[in-house]
Motif scaffolding. Structure first.
Motif, PDB file in Angstrom:
ATOM      1  N   GLU A  98       4.839 -13.537   6.236  1.00  0.00           N
ATOM      2  CA  GLU A  98       4.378 -12.138   5.991  1.00  0.00           C
ATOM      3  C   GLU A  98       4.587 -11.970   4.617  1.00  0.00           C
ATOM      4  O   GLU A  98       5.396 -12.804   3.979  1.00  0.00           O
TER       5      GLU A  98
ATOM      6  N   ASP B 249      -7.760  -2.118  -2.087  1.00  0.00           N
ATOM      7  CA  ASP B 249      -7.131  -3.234  -0.724  1.00  0.00           C
ATOM      8  C   ASP B 249      -7.733  -4.265  -0.850  1.00  0.00           C
ATOM      9  O   ASP B 249      -8.860  -4.396  -0.490  1.00  0.00           O
TER      10      ASP B 249
ATOM     11  N   TYR C  95     -13.990  -4.552  11.911  1.00  0.00           N
ATOM     12  CA  TYR C  95     -12.914  -4.005  12.544  1.00  0.00           C
ATOM     13  C   TYR C  95     -13.266  -2.968  13.567  1.00  0.00           C
ATOM     14  O   TYR C  95     -14.421  -2.211  13.352  1.00  0.00           O
TER      15      TYR C  95
ATOM     16  N   ALA D 241      -3.962  -0.537   8.368  1.00  0.00           N
ATOM     17  CA  ALA D 241      -3.021  -0.177   7.231  1.00  0.00           C
ATOM     18  C   ALA D 241      -3.575   0.560   5.979  1.00  0.00           C
ATOM     19  O   ALA D 241      -2.703   1.345   5.507  1.00  0.00           O
ATOM     20  N   SER D 242      -4.742   0.258   5.775  1.00  0.00           N
ATOM     21  CA  SER D 242      -5.673   0.893   4.631  1.00  0.00           C
ATOM     22  C   SER D 242      -5.538   2.550   4.564  1.00  0.00           C
ATOM     23  O   SER D 242      -5.326   3.273   3.705  1.00  0.00           O
TER      24      SER D 242
ATOM     25  N   THR E 268     -11.875  -1.021   8.314  1.00  0.00           N
ATOM     26  CA  THR E 268     -11.014  -1.720   7.680  1.00  0.00           C
ATOM     27  C   THR E 268      -9.782  -1.846   8.794  1.00  0.00           C
ATOM     28  O   THR E 268      -9.881  -1.383   9.746  1.00  0.00           O
TER      29      THR E 268
ATOM     30  N   LEU F 110       0.774  -1.216   0.023  1.00  0.00           N
ATOM     31  CA  LEU F 110       0.207  -0.224   0.045  1.00  0.00           C
ATOM     32  C   LEU F 110       0.773   1.298  -0.186  1.00  0.00           C
ATOM     33  O   LEU F 110       0.452   2.177  -0.700  1.00  0.00           O
TER      34      LEU F 110
HETATM   35  C1  LIG Z   1      -4.323  -7.768   6.538  1.00  0.00           C
HETATM   36  C2  LIG Z   1      -4.500  -6.342   6.155  1.00  0.00           C
HETATM   37  C3  LIG Z   1      -3.837  -5.502   5.539  1.00  0.00           C
HETATM   38  C4  LIG Z   1      -2.191  -5.679   5.971  1.00  0.00           C
HETATM   39  O1  LIG Z   1      -1.825  -6.642   5.687  1.00  0.00           O
HETATM   40  P1  LIG Z   1      -0.191  -7.228   6.116  1.00  0.00           P
HETATM   41  O2  LIG Z   1       0.080  -8.161   4.747  1.00  0.00           O
HETATM   42  O3  LIG Z   1      -0.322  -7.468   7.277  1.00  0.00           O
HETATM   43  O4  LIG Z   1       0.652  -5.826   6.132  1.00  0.00           O
HETATM   44  C5  LIG Z   1      -4.164  -4.127   5.029  1.00  0.00           C
HETATM   45  N1  LIG Z   1      -5.338  -4.094   4.929  1.00  0.00           N
HETATM   46  C6  LIG Z   1      -6.584  -4.958   5.255  1.00  0.00           C
HETATM   47  C7  LIG Z   1      -7.878  -4.655   4.946  1.00  0.00           C
HETATM   48  C8  LIG Z   1      -6.043  -6.031   5.946  1.00  0.00           C
HETATM   49  O5  LIG Z   1      -7.162  -7.138   6.189  1.00  0.00           O
END
Ligand SMILES: *Cc1c(COP(=O)(O)O)cnc(C)c1O
Length: 383
Positions: A194, A157, A327, A82-83, A79, A58
């Motif tokens: 990962e 995403d 979430y 991270a989004s 979400t 991202l």
């Molecule tokens: C799991 C997840 C991420 C981040 O994924 P990572 O591989 O753990 O960095 C981002 N967005 C959504 C919606 C997620 O469920």
């Protein structure tokens, strides 16, 4: 405890990782481009850039699209953080668009209304990140139409959604967006421990993301400020990162990918079985949108309004069922509150959060285990 999600590692996966481990390459080697090609071909798109997480994907997707200070990124409040965080890494700001209460995905009508207001105020977003919640695609045709009207870029995403389809095409095909991101975290559909990937049809975006993955370094003489000093020569032409995936991880991902369709089919079979078993209980099963074939990363039910979600959650955990909540709306996190977001900003997301419960769903969940989940839920919701 029956967890809400878990990986499936087979003898073939172990053999593939051991073969990589005893090969000449541990970090990025021949397995990484093989894995990238396999995922790009599966999705029917041009390019795929493997990285060490979806979070990293991202981040470099935002940078490749030119997101920077003064720019805005909009995403869904329902979400993983991270989004939204990806925008902040780039110095941009984040705002949210409330969800469709049926699919829990970013609502295109709310997006249209917010865009119209932003156009008036001169504060349109540069990037919008629709999140395919639980593996079910957003209404991408509507979002694409708005992107064309208002001129923003789209990053899907699809962390939950590899193996899913939208209007018959694989999520990741790239018909409706600039870049699509997958996660290979162990709870997701296929895993590399990962790992993540960014897919695109645009060779320039792919090249930029490849460079950002590895320090902003290039070996392409065409991109250098002067002719190479010699065959050893490389140049750092921008500031990048070490976001590389290892060959061990790529070998695991390739091995897992062979089972992707089977995994998603099994998730659907279990989800349909949940639908039947839950029919008499005061919960709402997840809706299926006619345009989407979900990857079914999560099976989220909404509890009837008179039920105390915390009590149900604790009773399920006490019964050995690893239920979860996906979430907590991102704008209610303390870090985001400090940016000025408040309770009530995105009421549908907040109402969703109060009643949502994620039941265990993963390919190796047995029907007996599923029966235990349903029995525990039936007991927990009893008045
Ligand atoms: C799991 C997840 C991420 C981040 O994924 P990572 O591989 O753990 O960095 C981002 N967005 C959504 C919606 C997620 O469920």
């Amino acid at each position: 405890m029956i967890p809400y999600g878990r990986q499936d590692i087979t003898a073939e996966d172990v053999a593939a990782v051991v073969a990589a481990l005893t090969s000449d390459f541990l970090t990025q080697g021949p397995q990484v481009p093989r894995f990238e090609r396999a995922v790009a071909d599966y999705c029917g798109t041009g390019y795929a850039v493997a990285v060490n997480s979806a979070t990293s994907a991202l981040h470099i997707a935002c940078l490749a699209l030119g997101l920077g200070p003064g720019d805005r990124l909009w995403t869904s409040p329902v979400t993983f953080v991270a989004s939204a965080n990806c925008a902040l890494y780039c110095g941009a700001t984040v705002d949210f668009v409330d969800i469709d209460p049926a699919t829990f995905n970013l609502c295109p009508r709310a997006l249209a209304a917010k865009l119209a207001a932003a156009a008036q105020d001169g504060c349109l977003p540069k990037v919008v990140v629709p999140v395919h919640f639980a593996g079910q695609s957003c209404d991408m045709a509507a979002i694409r139409a708005l992107a064309d009207q208002y001129g923003f870029k789209v990053i899907e995403d699809a962390s939950h959604a590899i193996g899913g389809r939208y209007r018959g095409l694989p999520v990741g095909a790239g018909d409706y967006s600039d870049i699509t991101v997958f996660s290979f975290h162990p709870v997701k559909i296929v895993t590399t421990a990962e790992g993540g990937m960014a897919l695109t049809r645009d060779p320039a975006l792919a090249a930029r993301m490849e460079r950002l993955r590895s320090h902003g370094i290039t070996r392409d003489p065409a991109l250098m400020s002067h002719a190479p000093d010699g065959p050893w020569y490389y140049q750092q032409v921008e500031l990048g990162f070490n976001y590389r995936l290892t060959d061990l991880q790529a070998a695991l991902g390739l091995s897992q990918l062979a089972r992707l369709d089977g995994y998603v089919a099994r998730r659907h079979a279990l989800a349909e079985r949940y639908d039947r078993l839950l029919a008499g209980l005061p919960v709402t099963a997840p809706c299926r949108h006619g345009d989407a074939y979900s990857a079914f990363h999560l099976y989220v039910v909404r509890l009837a309004p008179d039920l105390d979600r915390r009590r149900v959650f604790e009773a399920m955990r006490a019964a050995g069922i690893g239920v979860n909540v996906h979430y907590i709306p991102v704008h209610t996190q303390p870090w985001y509150r400090a940016q000025g977001f408040r309770d009530g900003d995105f009421p549908l997301a907040e109402a969703y959060y109060r009643s949502a419960l994620t039941l265990p769903l993963y390919p190796t969940l047995t029907e007996d285990e599923q029966d235990r989940v349903v029995a525990a839920l039936a007991a927990a919701v009893r008045p």
